[in-house]
Scaffold this motif. Structure first.
Motif, PDB file in Angstrom:
ATOM      1  N   VAL C  14      -7.421 -11.761  -4.612  1.00  0.00           N
ATOM      2  CA  VAL C  14      -6.978 -10.861  -5.674  1.00  0.00           C
ATOM      3  C   VAL C  14      -7.305 -11.490  -7.035  1.00  0.00           C
ATOM      4  O   VAL C  14      -6.813 -12.568  -7.348  1.00  0.00           O
ATOM      5  CB  VAL C  14      -5.462 -10.592  -5.560  1.00  0.00           C
ATOM      6  CG1 VAL C  14      -4.985  -9.685  -6.693  1.00  0.00           C
ATOM      7  CG2 VAL C  14      -5.139  -9.986  -4.199  1.00  0.00           C
ATOM      8  N   ILE C  15      -8.138 -10.830  -7.788  1.00  0.00           N
ATOM      9  CA  ILE C  15      -8.529 -11.350  -9.107  1.00  0.00           C
ATOM     10  C   ILE C  15      -7.598 -10.801 -10.188  1.00  0.00           C
ATOM     11  O   ILE C  15      -7.110 -11.536 -11.038  1.00  0.00           O
ATOM     12  CB  ILE C  15     -10.000 -10.971  -9.432  1.00  0.00           C
ATOM     13  CG1 ILE C  15     -10.947 -11.495  -8.353  1.00  0.00           C
ATOM     14  CG2 ILE C  15     -10.411 -11.489 -10.813  1.00  0.00           C
ATOM     15  CD1 ILE C  15     -11.005 -13.006  -8.241  1.00  0.00           C
ATOM     16  N   THR C  16      -7.371  -9.478 -10.145  1.00  0.00           N
ATOM     17  CA  THR C  16      -6.389  -8.867 -11.047  1.00  0.00           C
ATOM     18  C   THR C  16      -5.559  -7.905 -10.206  1.00  0.00           C
ATOM     19  O   THR C  16      -6.057  -7.353  -9.229  1.00  0.00           O
ATOM     20  CB  THR C  16      -7.045  -8.077 -12.188  1.00  0.00           C
ATOM     21  OG1 THR C  16      -7.805  -7.005 -11.625  1.00  0.00           O
ATOM     22  CG2 THR C  16      -7.954  -8.939 -13.037  1.00  0.00           C
ATOM     23  N   LYS C  17      -4.328  -7.706 -10.600  1.00  0.00           N
ATOM     24  CA  LYS C  17      -3.479  -6.819  -9.802  1.00  0.00           C
ATOM     25  C   LYS C  17      -2.526  -6.056 -10.710  1.00  0.00           C
ATOM     26  O   LYS C  17      -1.722  -6.658 -11.420  1.00  0.00           O
ATOM     27  CB  LYS C  17      -2.710  -7.645  -8.775  1.00  0.00           C
ATOM     28  CG  LYS C  17      -1.985  -6.827  -7.727  1.00  0.00           C
ATOM     29  CD  LYS C  17      -1.782  -7.659  -6.457  1.00  0.00           C
ATOM     30  CE  LYS C  17      -0.943  -6.943  -5.422  1.00  0.00           C
ATOM     31  NZ  LYS C  17       0.481  -7.268  -5.522  1.00  0.00           N
ATOM     32  N   PHE C  18      -2.649  -4.760 -10.693  1.00  0.00           N
ATOM     33  CA  PHE C  18      -1.787  -3.916 -11.516  1.00  0.00           C
ATOM     34  C   PHE C  18      -1.084  -2.853 -10.670  1.00  0.00           C
ATOM     35  O   PHE C  18      -0.673  -1.820 -11.167  1.00  0.00           O
ATOM     36  CB  PHE C  18      -2.609  -3.249 -12.633  1.00  0.00           C
ATOM     37  CG  PHE C  18      -3.188  -4.254 -13.585  1.00  0.00           C
ATOM     38  CD1 PHE C  18      -2.414  -4.792 -14.600  1.00  0.00           C
ATOM     39  CD2 PHE C  18      -4.494  -4.692 -13.441  1.00  0.00           C
ATOM     40  CE1 PHE C  18      -2.928  -5.737 -15.469  1.00  0.00           C
ATOM     41  CE2 PHE C  18      -5.028  -5.645 -14.306  1.00  0.00           C
ATOM     42  CZ  PHE C  18      -4.243  -6.172 -15.324  1.00  0.00           C
ATOM     43  N   MET C  19      -1.022  -3.097  -9.385  1.00  0.00           N
ATOM     44  CA  MET C  19      -0.352  -2.172  -8.468  1.00  0.00           C
ATOM     45  C   MET C  19       0.550  -3.013  -7.581  1.00  0.00           C
ATOM     46  O   MET C  19       0.349  -4.220  -7.467  1.00  0.00           O
ATOM     47  CB  MET C  19      -1.385  -1.465  -7.586  1.00  0.00           C
ATOM     48  CG  MET C  19      -2.344  -0.600  -8.356  1.00  0.00           C
ATOM     49  SD  MET C  19      -3.729  -0.114  -7.321  1.00  0.00           S
ATOM     50  CE  MET C  19      -2.952   1.071  -6.250  1.00  0.00           C
ATOM     51  N   SER C  20       1.458  -2.344  -6.907  1.00  0.00           N
ATOM     52  CA  SER C  20       2.251  -3.121  -5.959  1.00  0.00           C
ATOM     53  C   SER C  20       1.652  -2.981  -4.565  1.00  0.00           C
ATOM     54  O   SER C  20       0.876  -2.056  -4.297  1.00  0.00           O
ATOM     55  CB  SER C  20       3.713  -2.693  -5.987  1.00  0.00           C
ATOM     56  OG  SER C  20       3.798  -1.308  -6.025  1.00  0.00           O
ATOM     57  N   ASP C  21       2.010  -3.907  -3.703  1.00  0.00           N
ATOM     58  CA  ASP C  21       1.451  -3.947  -2.360  1.00  0.00           C
ATOM     59  C   ASP C  21       1.618  -2.637  -1.602  1.00  0.00           C
ATOM     60  O   ASP C  21       0.801  -2.264  -0.780  1.00  0.00           O
ATOM     61  CB  ASP C  21       2.122  -5.071  -1.550  1.00  0.00           C
ATOM     62  CG  ASP C  21       1.596  -6.436  -1.947  1.00  0.00           C
ATOM     63  OD1 ASP C  21       0.510  -6.483  -2.558  1.00  0.00           O
ATOM     64  OD2 ASP C  21       2.276  -7.441  -1.664  1.00  0.00           O
ATOM     65  N   GLY C  22       2.694  -1.934  -1.906  1.00  0.00           N
ATOM     66  CA  GLY C  22       2.989  -0.715  -1.163  1.00  0.00           C
ATOM     67  C   GLY C  22       2.304   0.538  -1.711  1.00  0.00           C
ATOM     68  O   GLY C  22       2.428   1.616  -1.130  1.00  0.00           O
ATOM     69  N   ASP C  23       1.599   0.425  -2.819  1.00  0.00           N
ATOM     70  CA  ASP C  23       0.931   1.605  -3.394  1.00  0.00           C
ATOM     71  C   ASP C  23      -0.152   2.121  -2.450  1.00  0.00           C
ATOM     72  O   ASP C  23      -0.864   1.351  -1.820  1.00  0.00           O
ATOM     73  CB  ASP C  23       0.328   1.273  -4.759  1.00  0.00           C
ATOM     74  CG  ASP C  23       1.391   1.200  -5.844  1.00  0.00           C
ATOM     75  OD1 ASP C  23       2.549   1.548  -5.537  1.00  0.00           O
ATOM     76  OD2 ASP C  23       1.067   0.781  -6.969  1.00  0.00           O
ATOM     77  N   GLU C  24      -0.255   3.446  -2.384  1.00  0.00           N
ATOM     78  CA  GLU C  24      -1.166   4.074  -1.424  1.00  0.00           C
ATOM     79  C   GLU C  24      -2.555   4.337  -2.001  1.00  0.00           C
ATOM     80  O   GLU C  24      -2.689   4.821  -3.129  1.00  0.00           O
ATOM     81  CB  GLU C  24      -0.582   5.421  -0.960  1.00  0.00           C
ATOM     82  CG  GLU C  24       0.617   5.300  -0.033  1.00  0.00           C
ATOM     83  CD  GLU C  24       0.245   4.891   1.390  1.00  0.00           C
ATOM     84  OE1 GLU C  24      -0.925   5.071   1.779  1.00  0.00           O
ATOM     85  OE2 GLU C  24       1.131   4.383   2.101  1.00  0.00           O
TER      86      GLU C  24
END
Lengths: 147, 114, 115
Positions: C14-24
Motif C-alpha cells: 500500500v503506497i497511499t490509502k484513503f479508504m478503509s479496508d471494508g470499502d467495496e
C-alpha cells in the motif's frame, strides 16, 4: 446548484507538456463539483474535457480550453493551433489513430479520444481546417430535476 | 494447452487465415504498451491486448508469442492481419475485456498446468 | 469486493490509502490505455495498469476511480505518489504481472464493468 449567470473561464494548454497534462480538466472538474452538480454529469464533463485537453497536448503546439456554465448546460470549447484533421469521419471511428508510437507508450493515442468526447456530450461539434487547427465544442445538459 | 484450446474455452473468433493454431501456450501476458511486452513477455505467452496496429505483429514475432488475443471487440486492419498471416502469428478476437479474458485464462492454464 | 481482499489477493504494497479496508470495489478495469479507462470504466472500479505514471492517477481521478494498482512491482516516481496523495487516490503495487493480477482478482470473484 443555483447559477444565475454564466460562469466562465479558460486555460492555456501547451502542446507536448505531459507533466501538466490534465491539470486544466481537473480544475474544471473541481469547479463543477463545487457547484454541486450531479456526480454523473460532473464525470461526463470531466472525461470529455480531459480527452480534449489531451488531444491539444498530444497533437498540437498550443490551444485554449474554455468552459461556460449556465443554469441549463455546461459548454466546453477546445480550440487549438494544430495540424488539423484531414478526414473527420475517419478520426471519429473508434480505434482510429494517427498518434506516433511514443504517445502510445505514454498510454494515449488509442483512437478513443474523439469517440469518448462524443459519447459523454449531449451535443458535439468539431470543425477542423488542415494547417490551421481544430475546434471542438461540447455541450452537456444539466438536468435540474436531479440532486 | 494450445491456441486452439483457448479458442474453444473462450469462444474466440480467429481473424487470421491459414495459420495453424497448434502452438503451445505457456502463459499469458496482458499489456497495451509494446515496450513492456518487448521487455517482459515470455516465449510461448498468449498476448492479450487492445492494440491493433501493425507493430503488434513485429513485437509478437520477436518475442516468440504463441498468439494475440484482441479484446473489447476491437478489430485490426487488413494490413495487420496480412502481416500476421505472413509471420505465422495467430490473431484472435473477443468482445470480452482484458480483465475477463485474463481471469478465465489464468484459471484454465492453472488447472491444466498445475 | 472489499479493499482488504484486493490488497490480500494481490499481495499488494500500500503506497497511499484513503479508504478503509471494508470499502467495496465493484468493478475492475485492466488496461494501459487511458482513453479506454475513460470509455469503459465505472466509478467504484479498481484500475489495474502497467502505466505506472502520473497519467494513470490523473485519469483515475477524472473517472472517479478511487483505487489504482500498479503491476509488476514497479515503484512509481515521487510526482506520481504526490499526485495520488493530492487526489486522495488509494495506490497499490502488486508484484504480479497484469495477467496474474487479473487472474487472482477474477478468481476471488471480482468482475468487469458491464457495458
Amino acid at each position: 446548484m443555483h447559477i444565475k449567470d454564466t460562469i466562465e473561464g479558460s486555460f492555456h494548454i501547451v502542446g507536448g507538456d505531459f507533466s501538466r497534462a490534465g491539470e486544466a480538466s481537473t480544475e474544471i472538474k473541481s469547479i463543477l463539483q463545487s457547484l454541486g452538480f450531479n456526480k454523473e454529469i460532473v464525470r461526463r464533463a470531466a472525461i470529455a474535457t480531459f480527452e480534449a485537453e489531451m488531444n491539444i497536448i498530444i497533437y498540437t503546439t498550443a490551444g485554449i480550453l474554455r468552459y461556460e456554465i449556465t443554469p441549463e448546460r455546461i459548454k466546453i470549447i477546445a480550440q487549438d493551433m494544430g495540424p488539423g484533421i484531414e478526414d473527420i469521419e475517419l478520426a471519429m471511428q473508434e480505434g482510429y489513430s494517427t498518434a506516433p508510437d511514443w504517445v502510445r507508450e505514454m498510454g494515449w493515442g488509442s483512437g478513443m479520444g474523439l469517440p469518448n468526447m462524443k459519447k459523454n456530450s449531449d451535443e458535439f461539434r468539431i470543425d477542423s481546417v488542415v494547417g490551421e487547427g481544430t475546434t471542438v465544442e461540447m455541450v452537456i445538459y444539466l438536468d435540474n430535476t436531479k440532486d | 494447452m494450445r491456441v486452439d484450446d483457448l479458442r474453444d474455452i473462450l469462444s474466440l473468433q480467429v481473424l487470421t487465415e491459414g495459420i495453424p493454431l497448434d502452438a503451445e501456450v505457456r502463459g499469458g501476458y496482458v499489456s497495451d504498451l509494446l515496450s513492456d511486452v518487448m521487455a517482459n513477455a515470455k516465449e510461448g505467452d498468449i498476448w492479450i491486448t487492445l492494440q491493433t496496429h501493425l507493430n503488434i505483429v513485429a513485437v509478437a514475432t520477436m518475442k516468440g508469442i504463441a498468439g494475440i488475443i484482441i479484446v473489447n471487440g476491437r478489430r485490426p486492419d487488413e494490413e495487420t492481419l496480412k502481416k500476421a498471416s505472413e509471420e505465422g502469428i495467430p490473431i484472435l478476437s473477443t468482445k470480452e475485456t482484458a480483465f475477463v479474458v485474463a481471469g478465465k485464462l489464468y484459471k484454465a492454464l492453472n488447472v491444466k498446468e498445475i | 469486493m472489499k479493499l482488504e481482499r484486493i490488497i490480500h489477493s494481490l499481495d499488494a504494497v500500500v503506497i497511499t490509502k484513503f479508504m478503509s479496508d471494508g470499502d467495496e470495489i465493484e468493478w475492475a478495469c485492466a488496461t494501459d490505455l487511458m482513453s479506454e479507462v475513460l470509455y469503459y470504466s465505472k466509478d467504484s472500479s479498481v484500475l489495474i495498469t502497467g502505466l505506472t505514471k502520473q497519467q494513470a492517477i490523473r485519469t483515475a481521478d477524472i473517472a472517479d476511480i478511487r483505487v489504482v494498482v500498479f503491476t509488476r512491482g514497479k515503484e512509481p516516481d515521487t510526482p506520481t505518489i504526490e499526485l495520488a496523495n493530492e487526489k486522495r487516490i488509494t495506490l497499490l503495487i502488486t508484484p504480479y504481472s497484469m495477467f496474474t493480477a487479473c487472474g487472482r482478482l477474477y478468481e476471488a470473484g471480482l468482475r468487469c464493468c458491464p457495458e
